[in-house]
Scaffold this motif. Structure first.
Motif, PDB file in Angstrom:
ATOM      1  N   CYS A  20     -10.382   5.796 -12.509  1.00 21.10           N
ATOM      2  CA  CYS A  20      -9.659   5.821 -11.365  1.00 21.10           C
ATOM      3  C   CYS A  20      -9.282   4.342 -10.782  1.00 21.10           C
ATOM      4  O   CYS A  20     -10.042   3.505 -11.084  1.00 21.10           O
ATOM      5  N   VAL A  21      -8.121   4.439 -10.249  1.00 22.81           N
ATOM      6  CA  VAL A  21      -7.794   3.246  -9.218  1.00 22.81           C
ATOM      7  C   VAL A  21      -8.578   3.283  -7.962  1.00 22.81           C
ATOM      8  O   VAL A  21      -8.475   4.555  -7.467  1.00 22.81           O
ATOM      9  N   GLU A  22      -9.241   2.347  -7.778  1.00 19.55           N
ATOM     10  CA  GLU A  22     -10.215   2.485  -6.349  1.00 19.55           C
ATOM     11  C   GLU A  22      -9.471   1.866  -4.915  1.00 19.55           C
ATOM     12  O   GLU A  22      -8.861   0.888  -5.363  1.00 19.55           O
ATOM     13  N   LEU A  23      -9.421   2.809  -4.169  1.00 19.89           N
ATOM     14  CA  LEU A  23      -8.283   2.643  -2.948  1.00 19.89           C
ATOM     15  C   LEU A  23      -9.348   1.746  -2.024  1.00 19.89           C
ATOM     16  O   LEU A  23     -10.418   2.388  -1.703  1.00 19.89           O
ATOM     17  N   PRO A  24      -9.035   0.687  -1.511  1.00 21.50           N
ATOM     18  CA  PRO A  24      -9.758  -0.193  -0.642  1.00 21.50           C
ATOM     19  C   PRO A  24      -9.876   0.470   0.865  1.00 21.50           C
ATOM     20  O   PRO A  24      -9.235  -0.299   1.718  1.00 21.50           O
ATOM     21  N   HIS A  25     -10.495   1.248   1.094  1.00 23.60           N
ATOM     22  CA  HIS A  25     -10.275   2.107   2.468  1.00 23.60           C
ATOM     23  C   HIS A  25     -11.038   1.039   3.509  1.00 23.60           C
ATOM     24  O   HIS A  25     -10.458   1.083   4.595  1.00 23.60           O
ATOM     25  N   GLU A  26     -12.004   0.456   3.059  1.00 23.63           N
ATOM     26  CA  GLU A  26     -12.540  -0.424   3.957  1.00 23.63           C
ATOM     27  C   GLU A  26     -11.803  -1.595   4.336  1.00 23.63           C
ATOM     28  O   GLU A  26     -11.362  -1.779   5.449  1.00 23.63           O
ATOM     29  N   ALA A  27     -10.973  -2.157   3.284  1.00 22.87           N
ATOM     30  CA  ALA A  27     -10.006  -3.093   3.677  1.00 22.87           C
ATOM     31  C   ALA A  27      -8.666  -2.463   4.693  1.00 22.87           C
ATOM     32  O   ALA A  27      -8.201  -3.224   5.608  1.00 22.87           O
ATOM     33  N   ILE A  28      -8.264  -1.409   4.296  1.00 23.73           N
ATOM     34  CA  ILE A  28      -7.266  -0.696   4.977  1.00 23.73           C
ATOM     35  C   ILE A  28      -7.759  -0.534   6.447  1.00 23.73           C
ATOM     36  O   ILE A  28      -7.119  -0.649   7.418  1.00 23.73           O
TER      37      ILE A  28
END
Length: 207
Positions: free
Chosen positions: A155-163
């Motif tokens: 998977c490509v890990e989506l940076p939800h914390e940064a978002i």
């Protein structure tokens, strides 16, 4: 209000990370399972997802574009799923059509969060081993849900914390009535830089 934007992960980064990984493994027949197509009004045609445009341009730049490898998202409900859930019958049917031709893809990229377990089970329901015959790459959040899929999904890990941090910062500026920039962007993109390699992607099976 002025200065208000949407905050999203960079879709271009997501596509580049996923497709570059498959390319480096040796895949040249890569299919896209896009997010469901958008239809803002019933009277207008379906609009392609941004991933379709980025995917098309990436493949064109490498001479491997085949329009039949953008799988028709309007034909199925490809919503999020959890490990252990049965895949939708329409998803199995669509994959059967895509994989039963004379020149099927050797890899599928699915950029919709949460679809990974259903996608893996749908492919396996067709008797196609992952990754021995077909490689799969998806997207995931930082909680690593796709690591618990039947076949752990690359998977490509989506940076939800940064978002989230970026969105909170944008909101705080609005609440403080800070003057907006002269040309505020309608969308703020957060860079994506991490791909997690797991068991669902490998070198192409010789045919």
């Amino acid at each position: 209000p002025p200065g208000c934007t949407s905050v999203l992960a960079s879709e271009a980064d997501v596509v580049h990370l996923a497709l570059s990984h498959l390319w480096d493994l040796g895949h040249r027949k890569i299919a896209l399972l896009p997010r469901p197509a958008a239809r803002p009004y019933r009277q207008v045609p379906l609009l392609p997802s941004p991933y379709e445009t980025i995917f098309t341009n990436w493949c064109l730049g490498r001479g491997i574009f085949d329009p039949t490898r953008i799988l028709a998202s309007e034909r199925h409900e490809n919503g999020p799923s959890l490990p252990g859930m049965d895949p939708p019958a329409a998803l199995i049917e669509m994959l059967r059509d895509a994989l039963s031709g004379g020149d099927p893809p050797t890899a599928i990229f699915a950029p919709q969060e949460g679809i990974g377990p259903s996608l893996i089970r749908a492919v396996q329901a067709l008797g196609i081993p992952v990754p021995q015959v077909l490689s799969l790459v998806g997207v995931d959040t930082e909680n690593g849900l796709m690591a618990r899929a039947h076949v752990p999904l690359t998977c490509v890990e989506l940076p939800h914390e940064a978002i989230g941090r970026c969105a909170v910062l944008q909101m705080s500026h609005l609440l403080e009535a800070a003057p907006p920039s002269s040309n505020p962007a309608p969308i703020t993109t957060v860079p994506v830089s991490r791909l997690v390699r797991r068991a669902s992607a490998a070198t192409p099976f010789p045919r």
